[in-house]
Design a protein around this motif. Structure first.
Motif, mmCIF file in Angstrom:
data_model
loop_
_atom_site.group_PDB
_atom_site.id
_atom_site.type_symbol
_atom_site.label_atom_id
_atom_site.label_comp_id
_atom_site.label_asym_id
_atom_site.label_seq_id
_atom_site.Cartn_x
_atom_site.Cartn_y
_atom_site.Cartn_z
ATOM 1 N N TYR A 84 0.931 -1.280 0.304
ATOM 2 C CA TYR A 84 -0.084 -0.083 0.127
ATOM 3 C C TYR A 84 0.836 1.196 0.005
ATOM 4 O O TYR A 84 1.496 1.611 0.972
ATOM 5 N N LEU A 85 0.903 1.762 -1.212
ATOM 6 C CA LEU A 85 1.973 3.143 -1.244
ATOM 7 C C LEU A 85 1.013 4.308 -0.992
ATOM 8 O O LEU A 85 0.203 4.699 -1.794
ATOM 9 N N SER A 86 1.398 5.060 0.048
ATOM 10 C CA SER A 86 0.629 6.227 0.521
ATOM 11 C C SER A 86 1.632 7.314 0.949
ATOM 12 O O SER A 86 2.683 6.934 1.710
ATOM 13 N N LEU A 87 1.507 8.602 0.517
ATOM 14 C CA LEU A 87 2.493 9.538 1.061
ATOM 15 C C LEU A 87 2.066 10.065 2.496
ATOM 16 O O LEU A 87 2.857 10.723 3.096
ATOM 17 N N TRP A 146 2.325 -4.871 3.274
ATOM 18 C CA TRP A 146 3.418 -3.587 3.668
ATOM 19 C C TRP A 146 2.746 -2.417 3.563
ATOM 20 O O TRP A 146 2.254 -2.088 2.369
ATOM 21 N N GLY A 147 2.887 -1.467 4.316
ATOM 22 C CA GLY A 147 2.741 -0.063 3.859
ATOM 23 C C GLY A 147 4.083 0.481 3.551
ATOM 24 O O GLY A 147 5.116 -0.039 4.024
ATOM 25 N N TYR A 148 4.061 1.220 2.330
ATOM 26 C CA TYR A 148 5.245 2.260 2.105
ATOM 27 C C TYR A 148 4.970 3.608 2.360
ATOM 28 O O TYR A 148 4.113 4.041 1.429
ATOM 29 N N VAL A 296 8.806 6.325 -4.033
ATOM 30 C CA VAL A 296 8.427 5.385 -4.974
ATOM 31 C C VAL A 296 9.434 4.465 -5.569
ATOM 32 O O VAL A 296 9.437 3.138 -5.636
ATOM 33 N N ALA A 297 10.639 4.946 -5.892
ATOM 34 C CA ALA A 297 11.775 4.329 -6.533
ATOM 35 C C ALA A 297 12.240 3.460 -5.139
ATOM 36 O O ALA A 297 12.868 2.303 -5.417
ATOM 37 N N LEU A 325 -1.915 2.242 -5.253
ATOM 38 C CA LEU A 325 -1.763 3.690 -5.288
ATOM 39 C C LEU A 325 -2.981 4.481 -4.637
ATOM 40 O O LEU A 325 -4.044 4.393 -4.977
ATOM 41 N N ASN A 326 -2.278 4.781 -3.392
ATOM 42 C CA ASN A 326 -3.384 5.872 -2.682
ATOM 43 C C ASN A 326 -3.194 7.261 -3.287
ATOM 44 O O ASN A 326 -2.483 7.978 -3.042
ATOM 45 N N ASP A 327 -4.269 7.419 -4.055
ATOM 46 C CA ASP A 327 -4.198 8.581 -4.941
ATOM 47 C C ASP A 327 -3.284 8.755 -6.039
ATOM 48 O O ASP A 327 -2.437 7.496 -6.142
ATOM 49 N N THR A 328 -3.154 9.685 -6.742
ATOM 50 C CA THR A 328 -2.103 9.628 -7.900
ATOM 51 C C THR A 328 -0.624 9.940 -7.226
ATOM 52 O O THR A 328 0.409 9.961 -8.102
ATOM 53 N N HIS A 329 -0.341 10.120 -6.039
ATOM 54 C CA HIS A 329 0.939 10.690 -5.595
ATOM 55 C C HIS A 329 2.034 9.557 -5.779
ATOM 56 O O HIS A 329 3.155 10.078 -6.128
ATOM 57 N N PRO A 330 1.634 8.244 -5.829
ATOM 58 C CA PRO A 330 2.734 7.285 -6.354
ATOM 59 C C PRO A 330 2.554 6.774 -7.598
ATOM 60 O O PRO A 330 3.175 5.672 -7.894
ATOM 61 N N THR A 331 1.902 7.536 -8.620
ATOM 62 C CA THR A 331 1.848 7.338 -9.975
ATOM 63 C C THR A 331 3.085 6.932 -10.654
ATOM 64 O O THR A 331 3.406 6.114 -11.567
ATOM 65 N N LEU A 332 4.205 7.571 -10.246
ATOM 66 C CA LEU A 332 5.621 7.430 -10.998
ATOM 67 C C LEU A 332 6.017 5.914 -10.725
ATOM 68 O O LEU A 332 6.807 5.437 -11.410
ATOM 69 N N ALA A 333 5.464 5.084 -9.815
ATOM 70 C CA ALA A 333 5.788 3.851 -9.405
ATOM 71 C C ALA A 333 5.458 2.903 -10.961
ATOM 72 O O ALA A 333 6.323 2.004 -11.081
#
Ligand code: 475
Length: 824
Positions: A84-87, A146-148, A296-297, A325-333
């Motif tokens: 779960y990718l969240s800023l 996992w959360g990142y 993201v990287a 992707l929790n919203d577009t913030h991690p879209t570069l992933a």
């Protein structure tokens, strides 16, 4: 699993496995040990802060055993994991939650110690808190997950109210944080800037090489996430930035360029230094884009490294990995994974793209245009030259497909292009996220419908309707009922056959049979009253205002935003004040006393939101000191609303306000928290309010205002027709302009937004029905038996809104993952 301990030492290792502790005695022993040996204190100088430190260190010892086991088991079983990718992760306090989840809550009753803990406030509002509830549910349901995120040195700012104005104070929260484990050995080099060279590899294939630029190091910090009533303890990995080459660049240092070597270090550390304090707004700052790529990287590198250990072929990547992707913030992933697969791993484009799209899911959290992320092409080119090339390629292949399917529709190509042909050109992150994911979801039914029919309409045409789905938000009942409202939780347990409802919230329905039981109602009402007394004490302490706990407590706490319409609320409060003032003393005596409670932060650069805070405080200063009014109306602004304050406020509300302009609040989650704590709602037909109404019944909620489908026409009429202001609202404005609440000049913009600038948020259109509905609230509250029955019935029907249900839906329809039970 490969062990890195040499054979001769393994036996000793096994013999000396830490055992944790199982009971109260073991726990106490561990606490004392920490006071004396870790903190080097004694019984005589162990203050509350030391007691907190020692208690949390003891609990964390207990968490670690489950955590290690969980990670080993997940690796051993080679289970598919969710990432779960969240800023943002708005966690709040950890100790109380950990005590509850590992089953030691009853052993240690220690409110004073618990309140020593600083909130982990790595988030702004709804989106960040949702991520925290999701982590709790993922662990509680035994999903390998996992959360990142980013380990910000400064979380969301602390709010002080000085002379009625918001002042921001930095939130340095890392002084003592027993919940994180630095992994100085888990680092990733992150590249920025530089250029792309094309060369031919040994096989004669043309490849792109990203070279030059600068490198920043990502260091992992791990936070254990214990599940409730299960040994499963998942991991939240937060990345911290530091300069490559250690403390400073010794080359430069030795060459005498001390200052510049320190500056490099500081620049690197700046990446994870501070959380951007905007909620539902993107401002397009370069450092924000750096944060996004850095995080993201590092996360993808970690995920890929883990996958490669399994020695499976790439075609099995999406059987092992689901990334949300929790919203577009991690879209570069999306772009980063494609880059790794084609540039580093040598896969062909199509094969790689198949893996990428099957891996990602994208959740949209807002339709507000100012929150939709776009980045200038030039900035992306400068910071991430290779990624921009890949984005262009993704767009090219995508548009080719669209052109084939819609051969005559040139405007379609312009509309859906990932690159907006504006001046300057922009990368539309939401479109990139849609194209690179296999599922896109909104967070409540209305919101998911809206994204399908408005902002992403063309994409539904292109991909068909199945790519778009809805997962209505939920909240964790462990924190938001059991922890926040222990007495109510206990009363509920007494009718629901124990605490099982905390794991299966639908069991709340067993309460319904007791909604009209006078004894049960009395106990219920007594708990609500006690919670209001507690909040009243806090208000007295914090604001110096005495409020009557028997009054109706009317609460609106959330980020301050024009679309959430705190201005509608405060105009309504002024209307109530004027109505009371106009009454005879006899008539006044018959009125129901009310306390209007507000709380929430304004983004530091959001001037209008700050005006709203100022008006609320200015109205409070007048109303609270008006002897004609007394207890009949108090207006309170609670400073520095955060997760731990929410835990105190939610249980103490009679009615809470969720009054956004229809179609603007994607879901809302505090609406769920308030109802679950035995409060009713006044709200618009927006976000999850609609589903809450469907579940709990129309007679148990106070709905008002225009519908989403009418908003566009109303706005059009404001601008192009004649726009007449509601008569009662006009009187409110006149009073403001008379200077009743201080210099009218101060609040001119709030009035003008409605009167002169098109009333974009429909405050005037909804004012009458808002006021009327508040009269219905007063009326209903007078019949306490009925009121309490409504509250009980509503709680009984809230089972749907647990984040456990939500996570099961994601697991089934988006991630295709299954729980993995860890044995004790
Ligand atoms: C919605 N934050 C709530 C909640 O789904 C919803 C956006 C851009 C930049 C910074 N922050 C954001 C949000 O969009 C956000 O918090 N959205 C909220 O997500 C969870 O319940 O209605 O406003």
């Amino acid at each position: 699993v490969e062990a890195s301990i040499p054979e001769p030492q393994r036996d000793a290792w096994k013999r000396n496995q830490p055992e944790g502790f199982k009971d109260k005695d073991g726990f106490e022993k561990e606490v004392v040990r920490h006071v004396e040996t870790t903190l080097a204190r004694s019984m005589f100088n162990c203050d509350e802060s030391a007691a907190y430190s020692a208690t949390s260190l003891a609990i964390r010892y207990r968490l670690i055993t489950g955590w290690n086991k969980t990670q080993q088991r997940q690796t051993y079983r080679d289970a598919k994991r969710v990432y779960y990718l969240s800023l943002e992760f708005l966690m709040g306090r950890a100790l109380d939650n950990a005590l509850l989840n590992v089953g030691l809550k009853d052993v240690a009753k220690m409110e004073d110690i618990i309140s020593q803990e600083h909130d982990a406030a790595l988030g702004n509002g709804g989106l960040g808190r949702l991520a925290a509830c999701f982590l709790d549910s993922l662990a509680s349901l035994n999903y390998p997950a996992w959360g990142y995120g980013l380990r910000y040195r400064y979380g969301i700012f602390k709010q002080e109210i000085i002379d009625g104005y918001q002042v921001e104070v930095p939130d340095y929260w890392l002084d003592f944080n027993p919940w994180e484990f630095p992994r100085h050995d888990v680092t990733v080099d992150i590249q920025f800037f530089g250029h792309v060279n094309k060369t031919t590899n040994a096989a004669g294939k043309t490849i792109s090489v990203w070279e030059g630029g600068e490198t920043v190091v990502a260091v992992a910090y791990d936070v254990p996430i214990p599940g409730y009533d299960t040994p499963t303890t998942n991991n939240l990995r937060l990345w911290s930035s530091k300069a490559s080459g250690g403390e400073f660049d010794f080359q430069k240092f030795n060459n005498g360029d001390y200052e510049s070597s320190v500056a490099d270090q500081q620049r690197a550390e700046t990446i994870s230094a501070v959380l951007y304090p905007n909620d539902n707004l993107e401002r397009g700052k370069e450092l924000r884009l750096k944060q996004q790529y850095f995080w993201v990287a590092a996360s993808l590198h970690d995920i890929v490294r883990r996958f490669k250990k399994s020695k499976r072929p790439w075609s099995e990547f999406c059987d092992q990995v689901a990334i949300q992707l929790n919203d577009t913030h991690p879209t570069l992933a999306i772009v980063e994974l494609q880059r790794i697969l084609i540039d580093t791993e040598g896969l062909e484009w199509d094969e790689a793209w198949d893996i990428v799209t099957n891996t990602f899911g994208y959740t949209n959290h807002t339709v507000l245009p100012e929150a939709l992320e776009k980045w200038p092409v030039g900035l992306v080119q400068h910071l991430l030259p290779r990624h921009l090339q890949i984005i262009y390629d993704i767009n090219l292949y995508f548009l080719q497909k669209v052109e084939k399917a819609f051969p005559k529709d040139r405007d379609m190509l312009r509309r859906v292009s990932i690159i907006e042909e504006s001046q300057p050109k922009m990368v539309r992150m939401a479109y990139l996220a849609i194209v690179g994911s296999h599922k896109v979801n909104g967070v409540a039914e209305l919101h998911s419908d809206l994204i399908r029919t408005t902002i992403f309409k063309d994409f539904v045409q292109i991909y068909g309707p199945d790519k778009f789905t809805n997962v209505t938000n939920g909240i964790t009942p462990r924190r938001w009922l059991h922890q926040a409202n222990p007495r109510l939780s206990e009363l509920i347990a007494s009718k629901c056959g124990g605490n099982a409802f905390l794991k299966d919230l639908t069991q709340l329905n067993r309460l319904e049979a007791h909604a009209k039981d006078p004894q049960f109602r009395r106990e219920w009402a007594e708990i609500k009253y006690a919670n209001k007394v507690r909040l009243s004490r806090y208000i007295k302490e914090a604001n110096g205002v005495t409020v009557n706990p028997a009054a109706l407590f009317d609460v609106q706490v959330k980020r301050i935003h024009e679309y959430k319409r705190q201005q509608l609320n405060i105009f309504g409060v002024i209307h109530r004040y004027l109505t009371l003032k106009a009454m005879s003393p006899e008539a006044r005596k018959k009125q129901l006393p009310r306390v209007s409670i507000f709380g929430g932060k304004a983004a530091p650069g959001y001037w209008m939101a700050k005006q709203i805070i100022h008006l609320i405080n200015a109205v409070g200063a007048v109303v609270n000191n008006d002897e004609d009014i007394g207890d009949l109306l108090k207006v309170i602004f609670l400073e520095d609303y955060n997760v731990s304050k929410a835990e105190m406020i939610c249980p103490a509300s009679d009615i809470s306000e969720h009054i956004s302009t229809a179609g603007t609040e994607a879901s809302g989650t505090s609406n769920m928290k308030f109802v679950l704590n035995g409060g009713l709602i006044i709200g618009t037909c927006d976000g999850a309010n609609i589903e809450i109404t469907r579940e709990i019944g129309e007679s148990n909620i106070f709905l008002f205002g225009n519908l989403a489908e009418d908003v566009e026409d109303l706005r059009h009429a404001h601008t192009y027709g004649s726009h007449s202001i509601d008569g009662d609202l006009d009187k409110v404005f006149n009073e403001i302009e008379k200077g009743t609440f201080g210099s009218p000049h101060d609040f001119g913009a709030l009035v003008a937004a409605v009167r002169q600038h098109g009333d974009y948020y429909l405050v005037s259109d909804d004012f009458h029905s808002y006021i009327q509905t508040h009269s219905l609230v007063d009326e209903a509250y007078r019949n306490q038996d009925e009121w309490v029955s409504k509250c009980i019935t509503a709680v009984a029907r809230m089972g749907f809104f647990t984040s456990d249900r939500c996570i099961d839906e994601y697991a089934e329809s988006i991630w295709n993952v299954e729980p993995l039970v860890v044995r004790e």
